[in-house]
Design a protein around this motif. Sequence first.
Motif, short mmCIF file in Angstrom:
data_model
loop_
_atom_site.label_atom_id
_atom_site.label_comp_id
_atom_site.label_asym_id
_atom_site.label_seq_id
_atom_site.Cartn_x
_atom_site.Cartn_y
_atom_site.Cartn_z
N LEU A 59 0.85 -1.19 0.00
CA LEU A 59 0.00 0.00 0.00
C LEU A 59 0.88 1.24 0.00
O LEU A 59 1.58 1.51 0.98
N ASP A 60 0.84 1.96 -1.12
CA ASP A 60 1.58 3.22 -1.21
C ASP A 60 0.68 4.31 -0.63
O ASP A 60 -0.55 4.20 -0.68
N HIS A 61 1.28 5.35 -0.07
CA HIS A 61 0.45 6.47 0.40
C HIS A 61 1.23 7.77 0.30
O HIS A 61 2.44 7.77 0.11
N PRO A 63 2.34 10.58 2.44
CA PRO A 63 2.45 10.99 3.84
C PRO A 63 2.11 12.48 3.97
O PRO A 63 2.51 13.28 3.13
N GLN A 69 -6.23 14.51 4.59
CA GLN A 69 -7.46 14.17 3.89
C GLN A 69 -8.43 13.43 4.81
O GLN A 69 -9.63 13.69 4.81
N HIS A 90 -5.75 3.63 9.07
CA HIS A 90 -5.45 3.12 7.73
C HIS A 90 -3.99 2.69 7.69
O HIS A 90 -3.12 3.44 8.07
N ILE A 101 -6.94 -3.57 6.68
CA ILE A 101 -6.34 -2.44 5.96
C ILE A 101 -6.83 -1.13 6.57
O ILE A 101 -6.08 -0.21 6.80
N VAL A 102 -8.15 -1.11 6.80
CA VAL A 102 -8.77 0.13 7.27
C VAL A 102 -9.80 -0.20 8.34
O VAL A 102 -10.43 -1.26 8.30
N MET A 122 -16.32 5.65 4.75
CA MET A 122 -15.69 4.65 3.88
C MET A 122 -15.84 5.01 2.40
O MET A 122 -14.89 4.89 1.63
N LEU A 125 -13.57 7.99 1.70
CA LEU A 125 -12.17 7.59 1.86
C LEU A 125 -11.68 6.83 0.63
O LEU A 125 -10.57 7.06 0.14
N LYS A 126 -12.53 5.93 0.11
CA LYS A 126 -12.16 5.12 -1.04
C LYS A 126 -11.84 5.96 -2.27
O LYS A 126 -11.09 5.53 -3.14
N ALA A 129 -8.94 9.54 -0.22
CA ALA A 129 -7.72 9.41 0.59
C ALA A 129 -6.58 8.86 -0.28
O ALA A 129 -6.76 7.88 -1.00
N PHE A 131 -4.17 6.74 -1.08
CA PHE A 131 -3.55 5.42 -0.88
C PHE A 131 -3.70 4.66 -2.20
O PHE A 131 -4.69 4.84 -2.92
N TRP A 132 -2.71 3.82 -2.48
CA TRP A 132 -2.74 3.04 -3.73
C TRP A 132 -2.31 1.61 -3.43
O TRP A 132 -1.26 1.38 -2.82
N PHE B 6 3.47 9.24 -7.18
CA PHE B 6 3.08 8.07 -6.39
C PHE B 6 2.60 6.92 -7.28
O PHE B 6 2.17 7.14 -8.42
N VAL B 80 -7.09 7.13 -6.61
CA VAL B 80 -6.75 6.44 -5.36
C VAL B 80 -7.49 5.11 -5.24
O VAL B 80 -8.60 4.95 -5.76
N THR B 81 -6.87 4.16 -4.55
CA THR B 81 -7.46 2.82 -4.43
C THR B 81 -7.28 2.25 -3.01
O THR B 81 -7.07 1.06 -2.83
N GLY B 82 -7.34 3.12 -2.01
CA GLY B 82 -7.17 2.64 -0.64
C GLY B 82 -8.46 2.10 -0.07
O GLY B 82 -9.42 1.83 -0.80
#
Lengths: 159, 83
Positions: A59-61, A63, A69, A90, A101-102, A122, A125-126, A129, A131-132, B6, B80-82
């Motif tokens: 999971l990339d994010h 920082p 967010q 997260h 994960i979350v 949720m 966030l999806k 936020a 995150f990848w 990213f 994004v895909t979190g």
Amino acid sequence: MTVEIDIRVQREAFEPGAELTRFSLQNSSSGAVCTFTGQMRDFRGPDRATGEPITAMELDHYPGMAERQLAELAADAKSRWPLDDLCIIHRFGKLIPTEPIVFVATASAHRGDAFAAAEFLMDWLKTKAPFWKKETTAKSAEWVSEAAADVERAQRWAR
Amino acid sequence: MNILYFAWVREKVGAAEETVSPPPTVGTLGQLIDWLAQRSPRHAAAFADRKLIRAAIDQVHSQINASVAGAKEVAFFPPVTGG
């Protein structure tokens, strides 16, 4: 009532059960506590029978922006529903199947607001936020694509 | 101006971060993408499909026509895909 916002973006694993217990105990005046846990699934594809097993996920994010967010989404949830408290955790980094994960928790006087706020958090966030996910199978490691269903769900909350 | 990349955008560019000084003609995010895409074949590949590129200016999601004037940090990434 003041809403304490507990937001954590972390590499370390966490235990949703322990988080729920802690969250419930610190909200003794709330009649409703709603939680959601998103966990890493062990396959990718339309279903498990035809899908490919996934062995790990990275999971990339972003920082700084990630925390910012999530704080913004939390403040938005607060403005829409009368919440006593909320919590968002997260992960980032390496994960293996079934790891959480979350985690989202909301506390309110009655269930309606707690359910709605957790779903809103949720859904937004999806799509917001930073995150990848990159999934590793026996053959390859691939970045996950945006799901149209996630975008549609998030749009329900637009105002 | 600090540029961050990213996920697959970072992998395609081959760098997580770079400091650039775009010319004054670069006023918007779209113009910044055009300018960055010319820096190397890897940049060009990363920005080849603009529909898949999302951006944040100083950690706030921003649209393609947003101004980058005075921006300290601009990030480019896929949807994004979190969660």
